[in-house]
Design a protein around this motif. Structure first.
Motif, PDB file in Angstrom:
ATOM      1  N   SER A 218      51.770  32.731  40.017  1.00  0.00           N
ATOM      2  CA  SER A 218      50.741  32.194  40.899  1.00  0.00           C
ATOM      3  C   SER A 218      50.903  32.744  42.313  1.00  0.00           C
ATOM      4  O   SER A 218      52.019  32.919  42.806  1.00  0.00           O
ATOM      5  CB  SER A 218      50.843  30.670  40.948  1.00  0.00           C
ATOM      6  N   LYS A 221      46.321  30.066  47.368  1.00  0.00           N
ATOM      7  CA  LYS A 221      45.138  30.262  48.208  1.00  0.00           C
ATOM      8  C   LYS A 221      45.469  29.807  49.626  1.00  0.00           C
ATOM      9  O   LYS A 221      46.543  29.253  49.886  1.00  0.00           O
ATOM     10  CB  LYS A 221      43.977  29.414  47.677  1.00  0.00           C
ATOM     11  N   ARG A 227      47.026  29.728  42.378  1.00  0.00           N
ATOM     12  CA  ARG A 227      46.121  30.480  41.506  1.00  0.00           C
ATOM     13  C   ARG A 227      46.976  30.919  40.329  1.00  0.00           C
ATOM     14  O   ARG A 227      47.732  31.876  40.444  1.00  0.00           O
ATOM     15  CB  ARG A 227      45.596  31.714  42.226  1.00  0.00           C
ATOM     16  N   ASP A 276      40.882  34.334  49.314  1.00  0.00           N
ATOM     17  CA  ASP A 276      40.614  33.239  48.375  1.00  0.00           C
ATOM     18  C   ASP A 276      39.661  33.616  47.248  1.00  0.00           C
ATOM     19  O   ASP A 276      39.700  33.013  46.174  1.00  0.00           O
ATOM     20  CB  ASP A 276      40.040  32.026  49.128  1.00  0.00           C
ATOM     21  N   LYS A 279      40.232  36.217  42.054  1.00  0.00           N
ATOM     22  CA  LYS A 279      40.559  35.321  40.942  1.00  0.00           C
ATOM     23  C   LYS A 279      41.999  35.534  40.485  1.00  0.00           C
ATOM     24  O   LYS A 279      42.559  36.624  40.642  1.00  0.00           O
ATOM     25  CB  LYS A 279      39.638  35.622  39.752  1.00  0.00           C
ATOM     26  N   ALA A 280      42.556  34.534  39.877  1.00  0.00           N
ATOM     27  CA  ALA A 280      43.960  34.574  39.446  1.00  0.00           C
ATOM     28  C   ALA A 280      44.286  35.835  38.654  1.00  0.00           C
ATOM     29  O   ALA A 280      45.267  36.529  38.928  1.00  0.00           O
ATOM     30  CB  ALA A 280      44.290  33.328  38.624  1.00  0.00           C
ATOM     31  N   GLU A 361      43.476  33.936  33.503  1.00  0.00           N
ATOM     32  CA  GLU A 361      43.545  32.826  34.439  1.00  0.00           C
ATOM     33  C   GLU A 361      43.929  31.598  33.619  1.00  0.00           C
ATOM     34  O   GLU A 361      43.530  31.452  32.466  1.00  0.00           O
ATOM     35  CB  GLU A 361      42.187  32.614  35.100  1.00  0.00           C
ATOM     36  N   ARG A 363      43.993  27.573  33.499  1.00  0.00           N
ATOM     37  CA  ARG A 363      43.563  26.300  34.091  1.00  0.00           C
ATOM     38  C   ARG A 363      43.938  25.188  33.141  1.00  0.00           C
ATOM     39  O   ARG A 363      43.473  25.151  31.997  1.00  0.00           O
ATOM     40  CB  ARG A 363      42.047  26.320  34.334  1.00  0.00           C
TER      41      ARG A 363
END
Lengths: 372, 372
Positions: A218, A221, A227, A276, A279-280, A361, A363
């Motif tokens: 990660s 941000k 992220r 920011d 994207k991851a 990514e 989540r």
């Protein structure tokens, strides 16, 4: 002619262990980074005959004063033009603090040029549920990593640093979030999480990937939130020493490459934190992780082949007349030697990774409830 | 695809100095041998911030006991399967003796398999007419090199070992003959003889080659007489540190390659001494020297270009307000750093030498009388 496989010119101060025989610590990291074109200055925290996996070794440990003196030697001759510091195994709390002071001094020297110096810290404290350093090393690391740009704990070290027992994917995400927040460290990669061994993930994840290793990383941000990205790789059925050091060294070289590829803006940003809107899965850290794991997978596959051949060739070498305990010790030495990473003749896999892993990514809210 | 540029698999125990910054001793030799595919185990005799050319350094020296303990660590875990030992800078007479004992122990372990272990010894004692080790290191080396297979003295060290002042080509040949005979050492290379600076060779040789460096080597015949060869290379107008270590490391890799290329007979012969019918210029040692010097020439040419660019880029960096002595010191540091060998990004010249030098058999009786 293939494209130049070397990364941008990078001077690295590498602070870790040295072993005469085999590949761990600086012995591993130096060659890995050099193979990718980095100019490496290895400051050795110990000088051992071999790594601890053999369960016996001889050699010396550098004191905190000796580490500090070596750095003063560099300073007095103006030999501190490092772009990156990679710090790994350090044998005592005082030595961790000495290395911490070096990192901070290099940061001070670079503070007028944001992004011109980057510190990768591998908080080597233990593995598989137990510490292999003195207890007082833990608070020394907790103080020190507040200054690092990227840390590379394994699952156990992430638990120690976050105070969170990682028993599920959601506690893993929580641990990373806590590490970002507590230590103000912008980049984290947790190397080698065995999701299939997490008790609460026994169903779906384990069924999908019974022999996978998962690497989770990660970059924060601007509001400090993580992220998160994830890369799964097939696990090899063998224990190798020095893989953490190989991971760290490849990460130094490939991250610098990815940050340069992202353009001049990012590499003049403090700690190379992407805007920011990145994207991851598109983070330089994520792209780095994919390349690093691809190289490692090939080198370790080649190592396993060579290990198996060596074990066949040396079988029967241990004297059958020895008592059971001594025979077991000799067999352990034979297996440990056979599993030394075969680096020198496989550097092409460092330079030109041949396999491709996928980064996604990650989540936690997308996961089924029982896996969160 | 070009042919595999790696030499046959070779495990090397490398005993020499370590510096954090820059390229001398094991820091140079390890990367050079690794780049050619050797598996190198570096046992470091000192751990310094930088090389002595800076005229200031910090760090520690290993004692003889520490060197011996590291070797015992290797022995107890059966990590002594070395094909070659390369021993270089060793900081005291006791340490030279400790390294000598290691070499002899490895020879004993290999004695049932002639040719399976080879010891290259660089008797680092001094240069340009003066010793830079304690006086008692000289007799320690004189005892130790009797066990080595190949030694690599520079002109001054050859004088110390032979007791002959090298003032002409014939005294040079005499020195090599005496070294073979006195120390029973089958292979000798005298690195960097500046023939143009030999007072008695002021006419023909100097006129032909005002800026040449000459490397002279020899492998004995069965009667102990030398087989002398000579390679002339253009000298570069710059002083570089670590070139002796680069020479030694390249020689280890290329000699093993040449001996393997000569067929199974030679590599199972004690000390890899070629049969008497092999002419000087066809010796594996002679073929090795040509390749070694070709690689070195390219790397040093690239280094000189980079040095010149760095000196331009950093000119004016030294504060004009300093007093003369301090300014001179700072200028010396700037020049020394700029001249560090640029190894990492020039390893292709180690792997695939691009220039070709000529080796010739060297018979003093062919020379005009005034040059003998």
């Amino acid at each position: 002619m293939s494209a130049d496989p070397l990364v941008p010119e990078t001077r690295v101060l590498a602070v870790a262990s040295h072993v005469v025989y085999g590949y761990v610590g600086n012995k591993m990291a130096t060659l890995v980074m050099q193979s990718l074109g980095c100019d490496v200055s290895p400051l050795n925290t110990v000088h051992f005959s071999n790594h601890a996996g053999y369960r016996q070794l001889k050699g010396t440990r550098a004191t905190a004063d000796e580490i500090t003196a070596l750095y003063e030697g560099l300073c007095q001759s103006h030999l501190t033009d490092f772009d990156v510091m990679l710090s790994g195994y350090t044998p005592s709390a005082a030595a961790v603090e000495a290395v911490g002071a070096i990192g901070q001094d290099l940061q001070r020297k670079a503070e007028k040029n944001p992004g011109s110096f980057f510190w990768v810290l591998d908080p080597v404290m233990g593995d598989l549920g137990r510490l292999y350093v003195n207890d007082d090393v833990v608070p020394a690391y907790k103080k020190t990593i507040k200054h690092a740009d990227l840390i590379l704990p394994n699952q156990f070290e992430a638990e120690v640093l976050s105070g969170i027992k990682i028993t599920s994917l959601s506690t893993l995400a929580e641990a990373i979030t806590v590490i970002h927040a507590t230590y103000n460290v912008p980049h984290v990669i947790i190397t080698s999480v065995q999701l299939s061994k997490l008790p609460e993930s026994s169903s779906a994840a384990a069924a999908q990937s019974p022999n996978n290793l998962t690497v989770i990383g990660s970059t924060t941000k601007s509001d400090g939130s993580p992220r998160l990205f994830r890369v799964d790789v097939p696990a090899l059925d063998c224990f190798f020493s020095g893989t953490g050091d190989m991971f760290a060294a490849l990460t130094v070289a490939r991250l610098r490459e990815a940050v340069f590829a992202a353009g001049p803006q990012l590499r003049t940003t403090k700690s190379w934190v992407s805007p920011d809107d990145v994207k991851a899965a598109d983070l330089p850290l994520a792209q780095t992780t994919v390349k690093v794991l691809a190289s490692m997978h090939s080198v370790l596959e080649k190592t396993m082949e060579a290990r198996n051949a060596e074990l066949v060739a040396t079988s029967g070498q241990v004297n059958e007349q020895l008592d059971a305990e001594e025979r077991q010790k000799q067999e352990h030495l034979r297996h440990t030697k056979a599993a030394e990473v075969r680096l020198v003749r496989n550097v092409q896999y460092l330079r030109n990774p041949v396999v491709e892993f996928k980064v996604q990514e990650w989540r936690t809210e997308d996961l089924p409830a029982q896996l969160r």
